[in-house]
Write an enzyme that holds these catalytic residues in place. Structure first.
Site, short mmCIF file in Angstrom:
data_model
loop_
_atom_site.label_atom_id
_atom_site.label_comp_id
_atom_site.label_asym_id
_atom_site.label_seq_id
_atom_site.Cartn_x
_atom_site.Cartn_y
_atom_site.Cartn_z
N TYR A 245 -9.83 -11.22 -6.54
CA TYR A 245 -8.85 -11.30 -7.64
C TYR A 245 -9.12 -12.46 -8.58
O TYR A 245 -8.66 -12.45 -9.71
CB TYR A 245 -7.42 -11.36 -7.09
CG TYR A 245 -7.05 -10.08 -6.38
CD1 TYR A 245 -6.87 -8.89 -7.09
CD2 TYR A 245 -6.93 -10.03 -4.99
CE1 TYR A 245 -6.57 -7.70 -6.44
CE2 TYR A 245 -6.63 -8.84 -4.33
CZ TYR A 245 -6.46 -7.68 -5.07
OH TYR A 245 -6.18 -6.50 -4.42
N ARG B 252 -0.71 -2.59 -6.78
CA ARG B 252 -0.94 -3.65 -5.77
C ARG B 252 -1.93 -4.68 -6.31
O ARG B 252 -1.73 -5.88 -6.17
CB ARG B 252 -1.45 -2.99 -4.48
CG ARG B 252 -1.74 -3.95 -3.34
CD ARG B 252 -2.04 -3.15 -2.08
NE ARG B 252 -2.96 -3.82 -1.17
CZ ARG B 252 -2.58 -4.63 -0.18
NH1 ARG B 252 -1.31 -4.91 0.00
NH2 ARG B 252 -3.49 -5.16 0.63
N ARG C 193 0.88 -1.17 0.00
CA ARG C 193 0.00 0.00 0.00
C ARG C 193 0.92 1.23 0.00
O ARG C 193 2.06 1.15 0.48
CB ARG C 193 -0.88 0.02 1.25
CG ARG C 193 -1.84 -1.16 1.35
CD ARG C 193 -2.62 -1.11 2.65
NE ARG C 193 -3.54 -2.24 2.77
CZ ARG C 193 -3.29 -3.36 3.42
NH1 ARG C 193 -2.12 -3.52 4.01
NH2 ARG C 193 -4.18 -4.34 3.47
#
Length: 202
Positions: free
Chosen positions: A184, A152, A59
């Site tokens: 994902y 990310r 992050r």
């Protein structure tokens, strides 16, 4: 309180209808696009920051909080202290990234933070980092509204597409719930690309 005193009834939380949460898929870049963005900068510091975000799935805040002591070059890992949810976690460092880090060290000799701002001992600013990405996009001609978080997301998706187990990806990203990581699977194109369209048989 209103229901208890005025209506003499009790609210049953389980019976309250909750609106469905919108299912928004994470934005993902192709490996070619990521490569173009990471190679756009000549400045080793700028290149290093963007490369580290993608190669470790960091992050933005995690990158800026990094200190030189968090890099363990003997074990090829990076220690993320007090990451989101106040949890420490580790991320593996690729040998390519370690080489880049060594070059970066020699040139910049960071002291307090791995990436320092204009004033020594202060972290690089969030705004400046976003500017670094913006400049990279201008140089590559990529017109998508890419944010640092896209790197990310791309890291997680590319790991999944190369066969990494979802549980490991959850660990690497520091997700509390596997549900967060499962998103994902919806953007990974590996399985989808193997499906043959009936159009091809016409």
């Amino acid at each position: 309180m209103y229901f208890k005193t005025c209506r003499d009834t009790k609210i049953e939380i389980d019976k309250i209808h909750r609106p469905k949460r919108e299912k928004v898929l994470p934005n993902v870049l192709s490996k070619e696009e990521v490569k173009a963005i990471l190679n756009a900068h000549e400045n080793i510091k700028h290149k290093m920051m963007l490369s580290l975000i993608y190669s470790c799935g960091l992050r933005c805040g995690e990158l800026l909080a990094l200190k030189p002591v968090n890099i363990d070059s003997k074990r090829n890992i990076i220690l993320l202290k007090n990451a989101k949810g106040k949890k420490d976690r580790i991320a593996p460092l690729s040998l390519k990234i370690l080489e880049m880090l060594r070059e970066y060290y020699k040139l910049f000799k960071p002291t307090t933070y791995l990436f320092e701002g204009l004033i020594e001992g202060t972290p690089y600013s969030d705004k400046s980092l976003q500017q670094v990405l913006k400049q990279a996009l201008q140089k590559t001609g990529i017109t998508k509204p890419v944010t640092l978080h896209w790197l990310r997301h791309s890291y997680a998706t590319h790991l999944l597409e190369s066969g990494t187990d979802l549980r490991y990806i959850q660990e690497l990203l520091g997700h509390n719930s596997s549900k967060t990581t499962e998103i994902y699977t919806h953007v990974s194109t590996k399985s989808i690309q193997q499906i043959k369209s009936p159009f091809d048989d016409l």
